[in-house]
Design a protein around this motif. Structure first.
Motif, PDB file in Angstrom:
ATOM      1  N   ASP A   5      45.018 -36.495  31.445  1.00  0.00           N
ATOM      2  CA  ASP A   5      45.184 -37.690  30.615  1.00  0.00           C
ATOM      3  C   ASP A   5      46.115 -38.681  31.309  1.00  0.00           C
ATOM      4  OD1 ASP A   5      43.514 -36.763  28.619  1.00  0.00           O
ATOM      5  OD2 ASP A   5      45.140 -36.000  27.377  1.00  0.00           O
ATOM      6  N   ARG A   6      47.163 -38.167  31.927  1.00  0.00           N
ATOM      7  CA  ARG A   6      48.095 -39.048  32.640  1.00  0.00           C
ATOM      8  C   ARG A   6      47.417 -39.719  33.840  1.00  0.00           C
ATOM      9  NH1 ARG A   6      53.085 -38.530  30.605  1.00  0.00           N
ATOM     10  NH2 ARG A   6      53.504 -36.664  29.382  1.00  0.00           N
ATOM     11  N   VAL A   7      46.545 -38.972  34.507  1.00  0.00           N
ATOM     12  CA  VAL A   7      45.783 -39.554  35.623  1.00  0.00           C
ATOM     13  C   VAL A   7      44.883 -40.673  35.099  1.00  0.00           C
ATOM     14  CG1 VAL A   7      43.985 -39.088  37.340  1.00  0.00           C
ATOM     15  CG2 VAL A   7      45.894 -37.490  37.071  1.00  0.00           C
ATOM     16  N   LEU A   8      44.209 -40.425  33.977  1.00  0.00           N
ATOM     17  CA  LEU A   8      43.355 -41.456  33.378  1.00  0.00           C
ATOM     18  C   LEU A   8      44.162 -42.693  32.989  1.00  0.00           C
ATOM     19  CD1 LEU A   8      40.849 -39.500  31.134  1.00  0.00           C
ATOM     20  CD2 LEU A   8      40.267 -41.091  32.962  1.00  0.00           C
ATOM     21  N   LEU A   9      45.344 -42.484  32.413  1.00  0.00           N
ATOM     22  CA  LEU A   9      46.202 -43.619  32.065  1.00  0.00           C
ATOM     23  C   LEU A   9      46.565 -44.416  33.314  1.00  0.00           C
ATOM     24  CD1 LEU A   9      48.655 -42.161  29.405  1.00  0.00           C
ATOM     25  CD2 LEU A   9      46.927 -43.921  29.052  1.00  0.00           C
ATOM     26  N   ALA A  10      46.923 -43.715  34.374  1.00  0.00           N
ATOM     27  CA  ALA A  10      47.278 -44.393  35.623  1.00  0.00           C
ATOM     28  C   ALA A  10      46.078 -45.154  36.192  1.00  0.00           C
ATOM     29  CB  ALA A  10      47.811 -43.387  36.640  1.00  0.00           C
ATOM     30  N   LEU A  11      44.893 -44.553  36.123  1.00  0.00           N
ATOM     31  CA  LEU A  11      43.697 -45.230  36.626  1.00  0.00           C
ATOM     32  C   LEU A  11      43.346 -46.442  35.770  1.00  0.00           C
ATOM     33  CD1 LEU A  11      41.534 -42.128  37.608  1.00  0.00           C
ATOM     34  CD2 LEU A  11      42.641 -43.767  39.164  1.00  0.00           C
ATOM     35  N   GLY A  12      43.543 -46.353  34.466  1.00  0.00           N
ATOM     36  CA  GLY A  12      43.321 -47.506  33.593  1.00  0.00           C
ATOM     37  C   GLY A  12      44.268 -48.640  33.941  1.00  0.00           C
ATOM     38  N   HIS A  45      37.649 -53.405  30.947  1.00  0.00           N
ATOM     39  CA  HIS A  45      37.587 -51.957  30.782  1.00  0.00           C
ATOM     40  C   HIS A  45      38.945 -51.269  30.897  1.00  0.00           C
ATOM     41  CE1 HIS A  45      33.317 -52.852  31.332  1.00  0.00           C
ATOM     42  NE2 HIS A  45      33.110 -51.731  30.685  1.00  0.00           N
ATOM     43  N   ALA A  46      39.911 -51.895  31.542  1.00  0.00           N
ATOM     44  CA  ALA A  46      41.233 -51.267  31.677  1.00  0.00           C
ATOM     45  C   ALA A  46      41.836 -50.912  30.315  1.00  0.00           C
ATOM     46  CB  ALA A  46      42.173 -52.163  32.486  1.00  0.00           C
ATOM     47  N   PRO A  47      41.909 -51.861  29.364  1.00  0.00           N
ATOM     48  CA  PRO A  47      42.472 -51.481  28.067  1.00  0.00           C
ATOM     49  C   PRO A  47      41.598 -50.477  27.309  1.00  0.00           C
ATOM     50  CG  PRO A  47      41.877 -53.814  28.085  1.00  0.00           C
ATOM     51  CD  PRO A  47      41.634 -53.286  29.450  1.00  0.00           C
ATOM     52  N   ALA A  48      40.304 -50.499  27.558  1.00  0.00           N
ATOM     53  CA  ALA A  48      39.429 -49.523  26.902  1.00  0.00           C
ATOM     54  C   ALA A  48      39.759 -48.110  27.382  1.00  0.00           C
ATOM     55  CB  ALA A  48      37.965 -49.851  27.177  1.00  0.00           C
ATOM     56  N   ILE A  49      39.996 -47.958  28.670  1.00  0.00           N
ATOM     57  CA  ILE A  49      40.355 -46.646  29.203  1.00  0.00           C
ATOM     58  C   ILE A  49      41.680 -46.184  28.600  1.00  0.00           C
ATOM     59  CG2 ILE A  49      41.031 -45.396  31.304  1.00  0.00           C
ATOM     60  CD1 ILE A  49      39.024 -47.322  32.791  1.00  0.00           C
ATOM     61  N   LEU A  50      42.655 -47.075  28.570  1.00  0.00           N
ATOM     62  CA  LEU A  50      43.953 -46.732  27.984  1.00  0.00           C
ATOM     63  C   LEU A  50      43.803 -46.328  26.519  1.00  0.00           C
ATOM     64  CD1 LEU A  50      46.145 -49.593  29.507  1.00  0.00           C
ATOM     65  CD2 LEU A  50      45.868 -47.265  30.362  1.00  0.00           C
ATOM     66  N   ALA A  51      43.001 -47.077  25.782  1.00  0.00           N
ATOM     67  CA  ALA A  51      42.804 -46.774  24.360  1.00  0.00           C
ATOM     68  C   ALA A  51      42.087 -45.440  24.166  1.00  0.00           C
ATOM     69  CB  ALA A  51      42.012 -47.899  23.691  1.00  0.00           C
ATOM     70  N   ALA A  69      34.135 -39.933  28.203  1.00  0.00           N
ATOM     71  CA  ALA A  69      33.854 -41.369  28.103  1.00  0.00           C
ATOM     72  C   ALA A  69      34.790 -42.160  29.009  1.00  0.00           C
ATOM     73  CB  ALA A  69      33.990 -41.838  26.655  1.00  0.00           C
ATOM     74  N   ALA A  70      36.071 -41.828  28.970  1.00  0.00           N
ATOM     75  CA  ALA A  70      37.046 -42.533  29.809  1.00  0.00           C
ATOM     76  C   ALA A  70      36.751 -42.312  31.292  1.00  0.00           C
ATOM     77  CB  ALA A  70      38.465 -42.084  29.468  1.00  0.00           C
ATOM     78  N   TRP A  71      36.425 -41.082  31.669  1.00  0.00           N
ATOM     79  CA  TRP A  71      36.081 -40.804  33.063  1.00  0.00           C
ATOM     80  C   TRP A  71      34.817 -41.546  33.484  1.00  0.00           C
ATOM     81  CZ3 TRP A  71      39.156 -39.386  36.671  1.00  0.00           C
ATOM     82  CH2 TRP A  71      40.264 -38.580  36.392  1.00  0.00           C
ATOM     83  N   ALA A  72      33.839 -41.642  32.591  1.00  0.00           N
ATOM     84  CA  ALA A  72      32.615 -42.381  32.910  1.00  0.00           C
ATOM     85  C   ALA A  72      32.934 -43.855  33.169  1.00  0.00           C
ATOM     86  CB  ALA A  72      31.594 -42.244  31.780  1.00  0.00           C
ATOM     87  N   LEU A  73      33.844 -44.423  32.378  1.00  0.00           N
ATOM     88  CA  LEU A  73      34.247 -45.814  32.610  1.00  0.00           C
ATOM     89  C   LEU A  73      34.933 -45.965  33.964  1.00  0.00           C
ATOM     90  CD1 LEU A  73      35.568 -47.001  29.108  1.00  0.00           C
ATOM     91  CD2 LEU A  73      33.318 -47.385  30.138  1.00  0.00           C
TER      92      LEU A  73
END
Length: 124
Positions: A5-12, A45-51, A69-73
């Motif tokens: 999740d932290r990696v996804l937040l950083a990528l967002g 898409h950045a805020p969508a990933i964070l959300a 879903a977040a990884w697909a984005l």
């Protein structure tokens, strides 16, 4: 919150940064319409990933579906925006069909986000 999740937040957050940078670069380049498009997609898409990460972490949505879903984005942004940016800046594509593949990944991400909202979240 898990490490992924932290990696996804950083990528967002990185998507947001790259969106701002691409937007600034496009403002200084003539004929950079595809770079402008890449910047817009990154910024949308950045805020969508964070959300999605936040919703998943709080258990508001179905966690596994929302995380996918977040990884697909993220994957969709890399392929779609990466291809558009390379075409604008270097004149070469990322690889054949990268942008359309990325576009489908983005659409899949949004569909999965809807599914994550509709499928009941598991309560522990």
């Amino acid at each position: 919150m898990s490490g992924l999740d932290r990696v996804l937040l950083a990528l967002g957050a990185l998507a947001g940064l790259l969106g701002v940078a691409a937007s600034a670069a496009a403002a200084h380049l003539s004929g950079a319409d595809s770079l402008k498009t890449a910047a817009q997609f990154l910024l949308f898409h950045a805020p969508a990933i964070l959300a999605l990460v936040a919703l998943s972490a709080t258990g508001t949505t179905h966690r596994p579906i929302t995380r996918v879903a977040a990884w697909a984005l993220v994957v969709g942004l890399v392929l779609f925006c990466g291809d558009l940016a390379l075409r604008a800046l270097r004149g070469t594509p990322l690889f054949p069909m990268a942008a359309p593949t990325g576009g489908f990944a983005l659409m899949a991400g949004w569909l999965l986000a809807a599914a994550g909202a509709l499928v009941p979240a598991r309560r522990a």
